[in-house]
Design an enzyme around this catalytic site. Structure first.
Site, short mmCIF file in Angstrom:
data_model
loop_
_atom_site.label_atom_id
_atom_site.label_comp_id
_atom_site.label_asym_id
_atom_site.label_seq_id
_atom_site.Cartn_x
_atom_site.Cartn_y
_atom_site.Cartn_z
CG ASP A 60 7.76 -45.70 0.10
OD1 ASP A 60 7.29 -45.82 1.25
OD2 ASP A 60 7.27 -46.28 -0.89
N GLY A 110 11.06 -42.12 -5.79
CA GLY A 110 9.79 -42.35 -5.10
C GLY A 110 9.84 -41.52 -3.83
NE ARG A 157 5.10 -49.28 -7.63
CZ ARG A 157 4.65 -48.41 -6.73
NH1 ARG A 157 5.44 -47.43 -6.32
NH2 ARG A 157 3.44 -48.50 -6.26
CE LYS A 176 -3.84 -0.19 2.11
NZ LYS A 176 -4.45 -0.72 3.29
NE ARG A 198 -6.37 4.36 4.54
CZ ARG A 198 -7.55 3.99 4.04
NH1 ARG A 198 -7.72 2.77 3.61
NH2 ARG A 198 -8.54 4.84 3.99
NE ARG A 210 -5.60 -4.84 -3.23
CZ ARG A 210 -6.18 -5.06 -2.07
NH1 ARG A 210 -5.49 -5.03 -0.98
NH2 ARG A 210 -7.46 -5.33 -1.98
CB SER A 247 11.45 -43.26 -11.21
OG SER A 247 10.36 -42.43 -10.88
NE ARG A 266 1.48 -45.43 -6.34
CZ ARG A 266 1.45 -44.10 -6.46
NH1 ARG A 266 0.64 -43.52 -7.32
NH2 ARG A 266 2.23 -43.35 -5.71
N GLY A 319 -8.07 -7.50 4.35
CA GLY A 319 -8.91 -7.55 5.55
C GLY A 319 -8.30 -8.27 6.73
CG HIS A 321 -13.55 -10.91 4.04
ND1 HIS A 321 -13.92 -12.19 4.38
CD2 HIS A 321 -12.24 -10.82 4.29
CE1 HIS A 321 -12.87 -12.83 4.83
NE2 HIS A 321 -11.84 -12.01 4.80
CD GLU A 323 10.01 -46.78 -3.58
OE1 GLU A 323 9.05 -46.02 -3.39
OE2 GLU A 323 9.88 -47.89 -4.12
CB CYS A 379 6.92 -41.48 -10.06
SG CYS A 379 7.70 -42.76 -9.07
CE1 TYR A 398 9.45 -39.62 -14.98
CE2 TYR A 398 11.39 -40.05 -16.35
CZ TYR A 398 10.46 -40.47 -15.41
OH TYR A 398 10.52 -41.74 -14.88
CG MET A 419 -2.53 -7.40 9.20
SD MET A 419 -0.89 -6.90 8.73
CE MET A 419 -1.04 -6.63 7.00
C1 PEP Z 1 6.78 -43.20 -3.74
O1 PEP Z 1 7.10 -43.87 -2.76
O2 PEP Z 1 7.09 -42.02 -3.89
C2 PEP Z 1 6.00 -43.82 -4.81
C3 PEP Z 1 5.74 -43.17 -5.92
O3 PEP Z 1 5.51 -45.05 -4.59
P1 PEP Z 1 4.20 -45.33 -3.70
O4 PEP Z 1 3.58 -44.04 -3.37
O5 PEP Z 1 3.35 -46.22 -4.51
O6 PEP Z 1 4.81 -46.02 -2.51
MG MG Z 2 6.95 -46.04 -2.87
#
Ligand code: PEP
Ligand code: MG
Length: 918
Positions: free
Chosen positions: A805, A802, A653, A37, A107, A357, A800, A597, A116, A478, A781, A867, A887, A118
């Protein structure tokens, strides 16, 4: 015109920054110091716009205030005094002067806007003497005494804490006001006279004396310091803390305090006040949009106490002010290069700007405004990408009511009323009348929060509800503001609604609905319906599915994501276990599947029976028999996914969860299965018991299953490769399976499993005379896997992460039980955020970094992905970009969010567009 405040002593640090039309210290770039402000008031002054003069006490003072037991830095008092003198010179009035008093507003204003949350105090500087001066100068004793009673009421609430002592439900001031109206036989405030207001000031002061034991302060200086302290103090009030937590605003930022000369929108018929947006904040459409109230003070609009009029009508009421407002709004949008939210007051025909703003907006508007500004050549595509919060895309994918169902509801007379369409989307749920109830019921059902009007205290309930309905308040009330920001469906200002909190019911005409009954809101038309109307997917989804032609929402969505794809380096895949999910993922732009899965496939129809037979089999022979039943079922599942994904990679998997998750637990289920398998009930029950584990998450699961029962891995590998060959033959497109082994801790475990997969792959390809491009890799993982990643990478063609876990095992916090205390940890700031939602960079993230480095050192070209759930979280995606992953993979609905977050990560890292690795 007086210059802004000067430094009081050369050596002292500056704490106070003055502003007046044409001049200011600081500007829009100084939001960290002056708050949003203060910074923008200064900027508007520099642009020469009509802004009442004032000064801003910096956020550094707020930090000092909290670090030093609510005291102020030395020299602040003198700086404030000097700045106040400058304001006095500028407006030609003196603070506390009995003849012609300067009044100010005090203000709050943090770096990020917190609407709103504060406190603010208006009309400060009034006392028994100055009110007389104001009455004479304004020529309206009624106005002066009304201003005074407003001041006492507000000051008592904000600074002296009177209302909160009474509890939220009963406001003693409102009670006294109602009492007065009753006694005088009038219904509305405007019917009260100067004498009424004067009498009410005396009553209000009595209330203050009764509640605080001290008389209401008469000295304007004392009032000012009281208000400054209260505004700084409001940074730590409960609702501000809650709001910060929801919006990731650090408590270290603090608020600034702006003290501004009062201008009055309630000085008579040629005065008024309003709020406007340079574009429609709900849809993003380019049209000046807002509302105003004549003869009212700003708080009346923001608090939703009276329902305002659409801004276009101002052209008739005050043509001069309207014209100037038009000019200013266009100028401000050009200057700030973004949609602006403006607050203004007209005092006796003269326009004053009180605030500007970047406007809060819905997800729809965020995307549309960003895209339109690029088309208008105001900003670049890069800027547009950085302006849209990836989570905002969520709203574009929100359901709407199915037109046929909506038409039926209208024809059936379910429509209760139509009010302001304040937050788009469709919501149907149980009615609740309080924020607490909303939070409670939301655990079990979708709820619609129904309030006369909302206040910042309701914020948690609003978060828990899918829709919000209010009886009072306009588009900028609000409820409307906060709902839009949260992406909640909202219908506001439904004046026909009679809400009875005590009886927990609402009445509209003849109809009565009680708490728990269903209600539906259309936040795009403002309609309210009794009953639950079924919803259907958003315009974006309908267009993607080829069921509708593209409208403005879809076009903006497609454009922003097309730009995102140009800039992002990370690939985006989806976690999907079924053909229809895979199809959806492709529509959302997934470039592959990052996690299928396989266990999810077993939970339907015949499959669970065959699976149970397999698990409960005695010896390999029986197991092979059961697996033979599973093979065709799995093959069909995989084929469906491969067909949906074409030549895109699909990570599948091998079986991961503890086996007992598949087992029957109820006696009747066990006896049914025993009959099916031709074994005795007792034998089967004993087997089920023997498979129970004390800590299944750390038990017989993941690759440990495949090592104990290699025939399971072999069956799954066969199903994958046979399905791939079938689809390749049928479609001419070769699927690209990536087979992934879970919960690996040692290279030896992985070697055993990859050997099984590769042997089957070779056999099936030879049988079918086809080669299927494929990879065999692993999940990282477990901390140990990250620590020995170099050795694991010699066996794995990809990693990948996980991170579900990995987070569980790094912290030693069960994913299933953490919810009992993780929120407390976040609240107490032991954790910055829930580590299961936002990647813990210092711990799990460090393990990931090590694994990437060691993995790549051992195998050049090792493919890297994620993942876990973090693959759809923008902050975690930024970290994945930093790590150089190939990715991220997330649920289909988060794919668009991940595409945009990935582009933002690349842009923030200063990268130019380049081709992504696959
Ligand atoms: C994980 O552990 O991140 C995973 C993708 O496997 P899950 O959630 O199936 O254990
Ligand atoms: Mg897992």
């Amino acid at each position: 015109m007086a210059p802004p405040a000067r430094k009081t002593r050369k050596s002292a640090a500056r704490h106070v920054y003055g502003f007046a039309p044409g001049k200011a210290r600081g500007g829009a770039r100084d939001k960290d110091l002056l708050g949003g402000k203060g910074a923008n008031l200064a900027e508007m002054c520099k642009l020469g716009l009509p802004v009442p003069p004032g000064f801003t006490i910096s956020t550094e003072v707020c930090a000092y205030f909290y670090a030093h037991g609510r005291r102020y830095p030395r020299g602040l008092e003198a700086e404030v005094r000097a700045a106040l003198r400058d304001v006095e010179r500028c407006v030609g009035k003196r603070f506390g002067d009995a003849e012609d008093p300067l009044l100010v507003s005090v203000r709050s204003g943090a770096r990020a806007s917190m609407p709103g949350m504060m406190d603010t105090v208006l009309n400060l500087g009034l006392n028994e003497r100055t009110v007389q001066g104001l009455a004479r100068r304004s020529g309206s004793p009624r106005f002066a005494w009304d201003a005074y009673r407003r001041f006492v009421q507000m000051y008592a609430d904000v600074v002296l804490g009177v209302e909160s002592e009474e509890g939220a439900d009963f406001d003693p001031f409102q009670g006294a006001l109602e009492e007065r109206k009753r006694a005088r036989g009038v219904r509305t405030d405007p019917e009260l006279t100067a004498e009424d207001w004067q009498a009410l000031v005396a009553t209000f002061k009595d209330i203050v004396l009764r509640h605080t034991g001290r008389p209401f302060p008469e000295d304007p200086e004392e009032q000012l310091w009281g208000a400054i302290g209260a505004v700084f103090g409001s940074w730590e009030n409960e609702r501000a803390i809650a709001y910060r937590r929801m919006n990731d605003i650090p408590s270290s930022w603090g608020t600034a305090v702006s003290v501004v000369a009062m201008v009055f929108g309630n000085l008579g018929p040629r005065s008024g006040t309003g709020v406007a947006f340079t574009r429609d904040p709900a849809t993003g459409e380019k049209r000046f949009y807002g509302e105003f109230l004549m003869n009212a003070q700003g708080e009346d609009v923001v608090a939703g106490l009276r329902t305002p009029e659409p801004i276009e009508l101002l052209a008739e009421r005050e043509p001069g002010a309207w014209k100037e407002l038009q000019r200013i709004q266009a100028r401000l949008e050009r200057h700030f290069r973004d949609m602006q939210d403006l607050e203004f007051t007209i005092e006796d025909g003269r326009l004053w700007m009180l605030q500007c703003r970047n406007g809060k907006r819905t997800g729809f508007a965020a995307v549309r405004v960003a895209v339109d500004l690029v088309k208008e050549r105001r900003i670049t595509p890069e800027e547009a990408l950085l302006r849209v919060d990836p989570e905002a895309l969520n709203q574009l994918l929100q359901p709407i009511f199915a037109p046929a169902e909506l038409a039926r509801a209208r024809a059936d007379g379910q429509r209760l009323t139509r009010a302001l369409a304040a937050g788009p989307g469709a919501a149907a749920g149980e009615i609740v009348f309080s924020a607490e109830r909303a939070q409670e019921r939301a655990k079990a059902a979708r709820v619609v929060l129904v309030r006369i009007e909302t206040s910042p205290e309701d914020i948690r309930g609003m978060q828990a509800a899918c829709g919000i309905l209010t009886a009072r308040g306009g588009m900028t009330s609000h409820a409307a503001l906060v709902a839009r920001q949260m992406g909640r469906v909202c219908v506001a200002g439904a004046g026909e609604l009679e809400i009875d909190y005590r009886e927990r019911r609402l009445r509209i005409g003849e109809r009565v609905l009680r708490e728990g009954e269903a209600i539906s809101l259309d936040g795009s038309t403002g309609e309210v319906f009794a009953g639950a109307i079924p919803t259907r997917p958003s315009e974006v989804l309908a267009v993607l599915a080829g069921k509708e032609t593209a409208g403005p929402v879809y076009r903006a969505y497609a454009q922003i994501l097309a730009w995102a794809d140009r800039f992002r380096v990370l690939g985006v895949r989806a976690n999907a276990d079924q053909g229809d999910q895979a199809e959806l993922a492709v529509l959302f732009g997934a470039e592959g599947i990052g996690l299928c899965r396989t266990e999810h496939m077993f939970f339907e129809g015949q499959k669970i029976d065959a699976m149970r037979e397999m698990i409960l089999a005695d010896g390999p022979e029986e197991r092979e028999r059961a697996l033979a039943k599973l093979l065709p079922l799995q093959r069909a599942d995989f084929a469906e996914i491969f067909r949906a994904m074409g030549a895109r990679p699909v990570t599948i998997r091998s079986l991961d969860p503890p086996l007992h998750e598949f087992l029957p637990h109820e006696e009747h289920e066990i006896s049914f299965l025993a009959r099916e398998m031709g074994v005795s009930f007792d034998r089967l029950k004993a087997k089920v018991e023997s498979l129970k584990e004390l800590n299944p998450m750390l038990g017989h699961r993941g690759c440990r299953l495949g090592i104990s029962y290699p025939e399971i891995t072999r069956m799954q590998a066969r199903a994958i490769f046979e399905a791939a060959c079938d689809v390749a033959r049928d479609t001419g497109k070769k699927p690209r399976p990536e087979i992934m082994i879970p919960l690996v801790a040692t290279p030896a475990e992985l070697a055993l499993q990859t050997a099984e997969v590769r042997a089957v792959a070779a056999a099936v390809q030879a049988e079918r005379g086809l080669t299927i491009p494929h990879l065999v890799g692993t999940m990282i993982e477990l901390p140990r896997a990250a620590l020995v990643a170099g050795a694991i990478a010699r066996e794995a063609e990809f990693f990948s992460f996980g991170t579900n876990d990995l987070t569980q095992t790094t912290f030693g916090i069960s994913r299933d039980d953490g919810a009992k205390f993780v929120p407390l940890y976040v609240e107490r700031e032991i954790f910055e955020a829930d580590p299961f939602a936002r990647l813990d960079r210092a711990g799990a993230g460090r393990l990931m970094r090590m694994a990437c480095e060691e993995g790549l050192a051992a195998r050049a070209g090792l493919k890297l992905g994620i993942c876990g759930e973090h693959g759809g979280d923008p902050s975690s995606i930024e970290f994945c970009h930093e790590l150089g992953l190939d990715y991220v993979s997330c649920s289909p609905f988060r794919v668009p969010i991940a595409r945009l977050a990935a582009a933002q990560a690349a842009l923030r890292a200063g990268e130019r567009p380049r081709r992504r690795a696959k």
